[in-house]
Write a protein that holds these residues in place. Structure first.
Motif, PDB file in Angstrom:
ATOM      1  N   GLN A  48       0.839  -1.201   0.000  1.00  0.00           N
ATOM      2  CA  GLN A  48       0.000   0.000   0.000  1.00  0.00           C
ATOM      3  C   GLN A  48       0.875   1.252   0.000  1.00  0.00           C
ATOM      4  O   GLN A  48       2.001   1.241   0.494  1.00  0.00           O
ATOM      5  CB  GLN A  48      -0.914   0.025   1.222  1.00  0.00           C
ATOM      6  CG  GLN A  48      -2.100  -0.901   1.154  1.00  0.00           C
ATOM      7  CD  GLN A  48      -3.060  -0.651   2.297  1.00  0.00           C
ATOM      8  OE1 GLN A  48      -2.691  -0.749   3.469  1.00  0.00           O
ATOM      9  NE2 GLN A  48      -4.295  -0.321   1.971  1.00  0.00           N
ATOM     10  N   TYR A 238      -9.169   9.155  -0.486  1.00  0.00           N
ATOM     11  CA  TYR A 238      -9.417   7.975  -1.318  1.00  0.00           C
ATOM     12  C   TYR A 238     -10.736   8.144  -2.048  1.00  0.00           C
ATOM     13  O   TYR A 238     -11.765   8.467  -1.438  1.00  0.00           O
ATOM     14  CB  TYR A 238      -9.455   6.709  -0.466  1.00  0.00           C
ATOM     15  CG  TYR A 238      -9.670   5.454  -1.284  1.00  0.00           C
ATOM     16  CD1 TYR A 238      -8.663   4.992  -2.129  1.00  0.00           C
ATOM     17  CD2 TYR A 238     -10.874   4.761  -1.225  1.00  0.00           C
ATOM     18  CE1 TYR A 238      -8.851   3.845  -2.889  1.00  0.00           C
ATOM     19  CE2 TYR A 238     -11.061   3.617  -1.986  1.00  0.00           C
ATOM     20  CZ  TYR A 238     -10.044   3.165  -2.823  1.00  0.00           C
ATOM     21  OH  TYR A 238     -10.235   2.046  -3.580  1.00  0.00           O
ATOM     22  N   SER A 239     -10.719   7.968  -3.336  1.00  0.00           N
ATOM     23  CA  SER A 239     -11.931   7.996  -4.154  1.00  0.00           C
ATOM     24  C   SER A 239     -12.350   6.565  -4.433  1.00  0.00           C
ATOM     25  O   SER A 239     -11.669   5.846  -5.176  1.00  0.00           O
ATOM     26  CB  SER A 239     -11.672   8.732  -5.476  1.00  0.00           C
ATOM     27  OG  SER A 239     -12.768   8.560  -6.353  1.00  0.00           O
ATOM     28  N   SER A 240     -13.450   6.133  -3.801  1.00  0.00           N
ATOM     29  CA  SER A 240     -13.910   4.762  -4.012  1.00  0.00           C
ATOM     30  C   SER A 240     -14.407   4.569  -5.443  1.00  0.00           C
ATOM     31  O   SER A 240     -14.290   3.479  -6.012  1.00  0.00           O
ATOM     32  CB  SER A 240     -15.024   4.420  -3.016  1.00  0.00           C
ATOM     33  OG  SER A 240     -16.110   5.337  -3.130  1.00  0.00           O
ATOM     34  N   GLY A 241     -14.963   5.641  -6.026  1.00  0.00           N
ATOM     35  CA  GLY A 241     -15.463   5.537  -7.389  1.00  0.00           C
ATOM     36  C   GLY A 241     -14.359   5.282  -8.397  1.00  0.00           C
ATOM     37  O   GLY A 241     -14.507   4.495  -9.328  1.00  0.00           O
ATOM     38  N   TYR A 242     -13.214   5.970  -8.194  1.00  0.00           N
ATOM     39  CA  TYR A 242     -12.084   5.815  -9.109  1.00  0.00           C
ATOM     40  C   TYR A 242     -11.025   4.869  -8.553  1.00  0.00           C
ATOM     41  O   TYR A 242     -10.063   4.542  -9.232  1.00  0.00           O
ATOM     42  CB  TYR A 242     -11.455   7.179  -9.399  1.00  0.00           C
ATOM     43  CG  TYR A 242     -12.333   8.071 -10.231  1.00  0.00           C
ATOM     44  CD1 TYR A 242     -12.192   8.123 -11.612  1.00  0.00           C
ATOM     45  CD2 TYR A 242     -13.306   8.864  -9.637  1.00  0.00           C
ATOM     46  CE1 TYR A 242     -13.002   8.947 -12.387  1.00  0.00           C
ATOM     47  CE2 TYR A 242     -14.125   9.694 -10.402  1.00  0.00           C
ATOM     48  CZ  TYR A 242     -13.967   9.731 -11.775  1.00  0.00           C
ATOM     49  OH  TYR A 242     -14.765  10.543 -12.522  1.00  0.00           O
ATOM     50  N   GLN A 243     -11.173   4.491  -7.278  1.00  0.00           N
ATOM     51  CA  GLN A 243     -10.247   3.584  -6.595  1.00  0.00           C
ATOM     52  C   GLN A 243      -8.802   4.093  -6.672  1.00  0.00           C
ATOM     53  O   GLN A 243      -7.881   3.359  -7.035  1.00  0.00           O
ATOM     54  CB  GLN A 243     -10.364   2.167  -7.158  1.00  0.00           C
ATOM     55  CG  GLN A 243     -11.719   1.524  -6.899  1.00  0.00           C
ATOM     56  CD  GLN A 243     -11.778   0.069  -7.330  1.00  0.00           C
ATOM     57  OE1 GLN A 243     -11.110  -0.357  -8.258  1.00  0.00           O
ATOM     58  NE2 GLN A 243     -12.578  -0.703  -6.613  1.00  0.00           N
ATOM     59  N   ILE A 244      -8.637   5.386  -6.351  1.00  0.00           N
ATOM     60  CA  ILE A 244      -7.308   5.980  -6.329  1.00  0.00           C
ATOM     61  C   ILE A 244      -7.163   6.864  -5.097  1.00  0.00           C
ATOM     62  O   ILE A 244      -8.138   7.385  -4.554  1.00  0.00           O
ATOM     63  CB  ILE A 244      -7.018   6.833  -7.585  1.00  0.00           C
ATOM     64  CG1 ILE A 244      -8.070   7.949  -7.733  1.00  0.00           C
ATOM     65  CG2 ILE A 244      -6.945   5.974  -8.830  1.00  0.00           C
ATOM     66  CD1 ILE A 244      -7.739   8.936  -8.820  1.00  0.00           C
ATOM     67  N   TYR A 245      -5.908   7.006  -4.647  1.00  0.00           N
ATOM     68  CA  TYR A 245      -5.556   7.996  -3.639  1.00  0.00           C
ATOM     69  C   TYR A 245      -5.043   9.248  -4.341  1.00  0.00           C
ATOM     70  O   TYR A 245      -4.303   9.159  -5.330  1.00  0.00           O
ATOM     71  CB  TYR A 245      -4.442   7.468  -2.730  1.00  0.00           C
ATOM     72  CG  TYR A 245      -4.872   6.452  -1.704  1.00  0.00           C
ATOM     73  CD1 TYR A 245      -5.541   6.849  -0.545  1.00  0.00           C
ATOM     74  CD2 TYR A 245      -4.586   5.100  -1.885  1.00  0.00           C
ATOM     75  CE1 TYR A 245      -5.921   5.919   0.410  1.00  0.00           C
ATOM     76  CE2 TYR A 245      -4.959   4.160  -0.933  1.00  0.00           C
ATOM     77  CZ  TYR A 245      -5.625   4.578   0.211  1.00  0.00           C
ATOM     78  OH  TYR A 245      -6.001   3.658   1.157  1.00  0.00           O
TER      79      TYR A 245
END
Length: 299
Positions: A48, A238-245
């Protein structure tokens, strides 16, 4: 504690307290900075936050000693960190060498797979407005470190992303260090903690004139924060929609009393990279020599 009585310490094991391989020693005033870590957090899973860099800065005036900070890989050539990680906030001395280690999870012992890049001279770039007229200015607590060569294409997964808009919600801080304001034992593994960013009124109410919302943000959850040793490292959303930090802040300083960090109080302050977008782009977007520009996201 009134606004006029709110003091702070920077979050780096640097300038005041530096370390060599076997000991802790003072470079100036020992009461000015400590060596603590993520407060109230957990150990991250290996793999991570691979955009994290582990930094050791060396100063000509203190041979044999180094300071410790975090940083973020923001392109195939540049590391983003805090200015006070590479420039003494009291004297203005700029580090003459920075050891950048990538792909680091454990620091004690150091990961055998860690990639070491040594940077010297003009490739160490604190913001020029951070130190002037004999004093440091925390709103410019931001720096760039130019690596000696571009990352290979196979390492592009290490590159982090910067977040452009103003942000006020839950973030994750990442760093290495100690577990409390008074701890003396370094954590061997990368840590993280979630907390909420405060509104302008909340941060200003606590910090008074030491806080500038246009350039900074602060956390407001007691017992969930960063501490010295986390300097220069990122806080990310963290964007859960785009799955990016995406990185929204750089760890800068925490409350203190009589020179002792009070990390458990919360209200740590972070530099906003978005406030320095033009400076970051002007000093790191080097397409002519193969460098990539930083990724700025709005999601």
């Amino acid at each position: 504690m009134s606004k006029s009585q709110v003091h702070y310490v920077l979050l780096v094991l640097a300038s005041a307290c530096l370390i060599n391989a076997n000991s802790v020693a003072n470079r100036s005033d020992a009461d000015d900075e400590g060596i603590d870590e993520i407060i109230g957090g957990t150990t991250v899973a290996r793999g991570q936050h691979q955009y994290m860099a582990y930094l050791r800065s060396f100063y000509a005036s203190s041979p044999g000693f180094y300071s410790v900070c975090g940083g973020t890989v923001i392109s195939n050539r540049y590391i983003l960190t805090a200015a006070h990680c590479v420039q003494d906030h009291k004297t203005g001395e700029i580090a003459n060498k920075v050891e950048v280690r990538l792909k680091v999870y454990t620091i004690d012992p150091m990961d055998s797979s860690a990639k070491l890049i040594t940077v010297t001279g003009s490739s160490i770039k604190p913001h020029p407005a951070y130190f002037s007229n004999g004093a440091s200015n925390s709103i410019y607590d931001i720096a760039l470190i130019k690596m000696t060569a571009n990352l290979p294409t196979s390492d592009y997964y290490l590159i982090g992303k910067l977040y452009m808009p103003d942000y006020q919600d839950t973030v994750t801080a990442v760093g290495w260090g100690h577990t409390s304001s008074t701890s003396t034992t370094v954590s061997p593994t990368l840590q993280q903690v979630d907390f909420k960013i405060g509104a302008k009124e909340e941060c200003t109410s606590f910090w008074g004139s030491n806080y500038h919302h246009e350039y900074q943000m602060c956390g407001i959850i007691p017992g969930k924060s960063v501490c010295s040793g986390d300097s220069g490292g990122p806080i990310v959303r963290y964007s859960s929609g785009y799955q990016i930090y995406t990185q929204v802040g750089i760890s800068s300083f925490v409350p203190a009393s009589n020179g002792q960090a009070l990390c458990e109080k919360g209200y740590a302050v972070f530099t906003r990279p978005s406030a320095h977008r033009d400076w970051i782009n002007a000093n790191s977007c080097l397409l002519a020599d193969g460098g990539l520009c930083a990724n700025w996201y709005y999601v």
